[in-house]
Scaffold this motif. Structure first.
Motif, PDB file in Angstrom:
ATOM      1  N   ARG A 120       0.785  -1.207   0.074  1.00  0.00           N
ATOM      2  CA  ARG A 120       0.052   0.097  -0.017  1.00  0.00           C
ATOM      3  C   ARG A 120       1.001   1.224   0.076  1.00  0.00           C
ATOM      4  NH1 ARG A 120      -2.831   2.800   4.449  1.00  0.00           N
ATOM      5  NH2 ARG A 120      -4.263   4.123   3.523  1.00  0.00           N
ATOM      6  N   ASN A 121       1.906   1.246   0.895  1.00  0.00           N
ATOM      7  CA  ASN A 121       2.650   2.425   1.041  1.00  0.00           C
ATOM      8  C   ASN A 121       3.464   2.663  -0.257  1.00  0.00           C
ATOM      9  OD1 ASN A 121       1.478   3.370   3.351  1.00  0.00           O
ATOM     10  ND2 ASN A 121       3.393   2.627   4.557  1.00  0.00           N
ATOM     11  N   ALA A 122       4.043   1.293  -0.702  1.00  0.00           N
ATOM     12  CA  ALA A 122       5.025   1.602  -1.980  1.00  0.00           C
ATOM     13  C   ALA A 122       4.277   1.856  -3.158  1.00  0.00           C
ATOM     14  CB  ALA A 122       5.513   0.308  -2.143  1.00  0.00           C
ATOM     15  N   PHE A 123       2.989   1.459  -3.500  1.00  0.00           N
ATOM     16  CA  PHE A 123       2.396   1.632  -4.537  1.00  0.00           C
ATOM     17  C   PHE A 123       1.256   2.512  -4.693  1.00  0.00           C
ATOM     18  CE2 PHE A 123       4.450  -2.225  -4.900  1.00  0.00           C
ATOM     19  CZ  PHE A 123       5.250  -2.099  -6.204  1.00  0.00           C
ATOM     20  N   LEU A 124       0.685   3.012  -3.483  1.00  0.00           N
ATOM     21  CA  LEU A 124      -0.624   3.987  -3.526  1.00  0.00           C
ATOM     22  C   LEU A 124      -0.570   5.056  -2.544  1.00  0.00           C
ATOM     23  CD1 LEU A 124      -3.137   1.021  -3.123  1.00  0.00           C
ATOM     24  CD2 LEU A 124      -2.510   2.223  -5.216  1.00  0.00           C
ATOM     25  N   SER A 125       0.734   5.582  -2.014  1.00  0.00           N
ATOM     26  CA  SER A 125       0.735   6.245  -0.975  1.00  0.00           C
ATOM     27  C   SER A 125       1.538   7.539  -1.816  1.00  0.00           C
ATOM     28  CB  SER A 125       1.480   5.762   0.198  1.00  0.00           C
ATOM     29  OG  SER A 125       2.039   6.865   1.043  1.00  0.00           O
ATOM     30  N   ARG A 126       1.349   8.813  -1.199  1.00  0.00           N
ATOM     31  CA  ARG A 126       2.254  10.018  -1.557  1.00  0.00           C
ATOM     32  C   ARG A 126       3.612  10.004  -1.090  1.00  0.00           C
ATOM     33  NH1 ARG A 126      -1.660  14.946  -1.551  1.00  0.00           N
ATOM     34  NH2 ARG A 126      -3.342  14.393  -3.135  1.00  0.00           N
ATOM     35  N   GLN A 127       3.783   8.989  -0.033  1.00  0.00           N
ATOM     36  CA  GLN A 127       5.097   8.859   0.686  1.00  0.00           C
ATOM     37  C   GLN A 127       5.669   7.550   0.102  1.00  0.00           C
ATOM     38  OE1 GLN A 127       2.329   9.581   2.808  1.00  0.00           O
ATOM     39  NE2 GLN A 127       2.955  11.611   2.576  1.00  0.00           N
ATOM     40  N   SER A 128       5.381   7.444  -0.962  1.00  0.00           N
ATOM     41  CA  SER A 128       5.921   5.992  -1.664  1.00  0.00           C
ATOM     42  C   SER A 128       7.535   6.073  -1.938  1.00  0.00           C
ATOM     43  CB  SER A 128       5.188   5.782  -3.066  1.00  0.00           C
ATOM     44  OG  SER A 128       6.042   4.763  -3.893  1.00  0.00           O
ATOM     45  N   ILE A 129       8.260   5.151  -1.566  1.00  0.00           N
ATOM     46  CA  ILE A 129       9.608   5.342  -1.713  1.00  0.00           C
ATOM     47  C   ILE A 129       9.933   5.301  -3.299  1.00  0.00           C
ATOM     48  CG2 ILE A 129      10.162   2.683  -1.536  1.00  0.00           C
ATOM     49  CD1 ILE A 129      12.705   3.520   0.089  1.00  0.00           C
ATOM     50  N   LEU A 130       8.972   4.621  -3.909  1.00  0.00           N
ATOM     51  CA  LEU A 130       9.195   4.650  -5.538  1.00  0.00           C
ATOM     52  C   LEU A 130       8.935   5.903  -6.184  1.00  0.00           C
ATOM     53  CD1 LEU A 130       7.177   1.297  -6.149  1.00  0.00           C
ATOM     54  CD2 LEU A 130       9.639   1.545  -5.772  1.00  0.00           C
ATOM     55  N   LEU A 131       7.979   6.517  -5.597  1.00  0.00           N
ATOM     56  CA  LEU A 131       7.662   8.007  -6.025  1.00  0.00           C
ATOM     57  C   LEU A 131       8.814   8.831  -5.482  1.00  0.00           C
ATOM     58  CD1 LEU A 131       5.801   9.964  -7.515  1.00  0.00           C
ATOM     59  CD2 LEU A 131       4.384  10.203  -5.148  1.00  0.00           C
ATOM     60  N   TRP A 132       9.204   8.845  -4.427  1.00  0.00           N
ATOM     61  CA  TRP A 132      10.489   9.508  -4.025  1.00  0.00           C
ATOM     62  C   TRP A 132      11.648   9.416  -4.943  1.00  0.00           C
ATOM     63  CZ3 TRP A 132      11.413  13.650  -0.800  1.00  0.00           C
ATOM     64  CH2 TRP A 132      12.663  13.520  -0.362  1.00  0.00           C
TER      65      TRP A 132
END
Length: 173
Positions: A120-132
């Motif tokens: 959830r955090n990796a793919f669906l969050s604004r705090q995603s490490i991937l997005l970062w």
């Protein structure tokens, strides 16, 4: 090479490189993430973080892993070597996605903090490490280029730009 700093964007392989170097050299690995994060992904107070870093980097024989500007003044002046992992974004993202999925599936606890990565955090969050990683890769590349150049006058600065260079560097040490 007795006091080493390994920098690079999220997912570039800093920890993996540090562990490989530690196996070759006998140097101790200091993960800044382990000193920074508390339970529930809450950062520890700055004073405590700085105290932990100062305590861990006393003496000789360490490899510090991480990019925290809050403690750079404690770490970089004492380092004799700065290793910059400057890998291409597609490789970084591939590694980061793979690592994140593995950690989330295995529910791997990180740094003894009780923290775990989640799908959830990796793919669906604004705090995603991937997005970062996507947002900071280019900015980090520019920043490290500017910060590492002046250091080369007084320290060994090593810029590794692909897997072959990383492997060659490790085997030479």
């Amino acid at each position: 090479m007795r006091r080493v700093v390994v920098i690079g964007t999220t997912g570039s392989g800093k920890s993996t490189l540090a562990e490989r170097l530690a196996a070759q050299t006998g140097l101790r690995v200091i993960e800044l993430d382990a000193l920074f994060w508390g339970r529930d992904w809450q950062p520890v107070p700055l004073e405590l973080f700085r105290h932990r870093v100062e305590r861990e980097t006393r003496g000789d024989g360490w490899i510090v892993v991480g990019n925290y500007g809050q403690v750079r003044d404690l770490v970089w002046p004492n380092a004799d070597t700065v290793i910059w992992l400057d890998l291409p974004l597609p490789l970084v993202m591939w590694r980061l996605v793979r690592r994140t999925v593995q950690r989330a599936a295995a529910k791997t606890e990180l740094w003894g903090t009780g923290n775990r990565e989640s799908f959830r955090n990796a793919f669906l969050s604004r705090q995603s490490i991937l997005l970062w990683a996507l947002k900071t890769h280019r900015r980090n590349r520019e920043r490290y280029a500017n910060e590492c150049m002046p250091l080369a006058k007084e320290k060994r600065v090593v810029r590794l730009q692909n897997k072959r260079e990383v492997d060659r560097f490790v085997t030479m040490h």
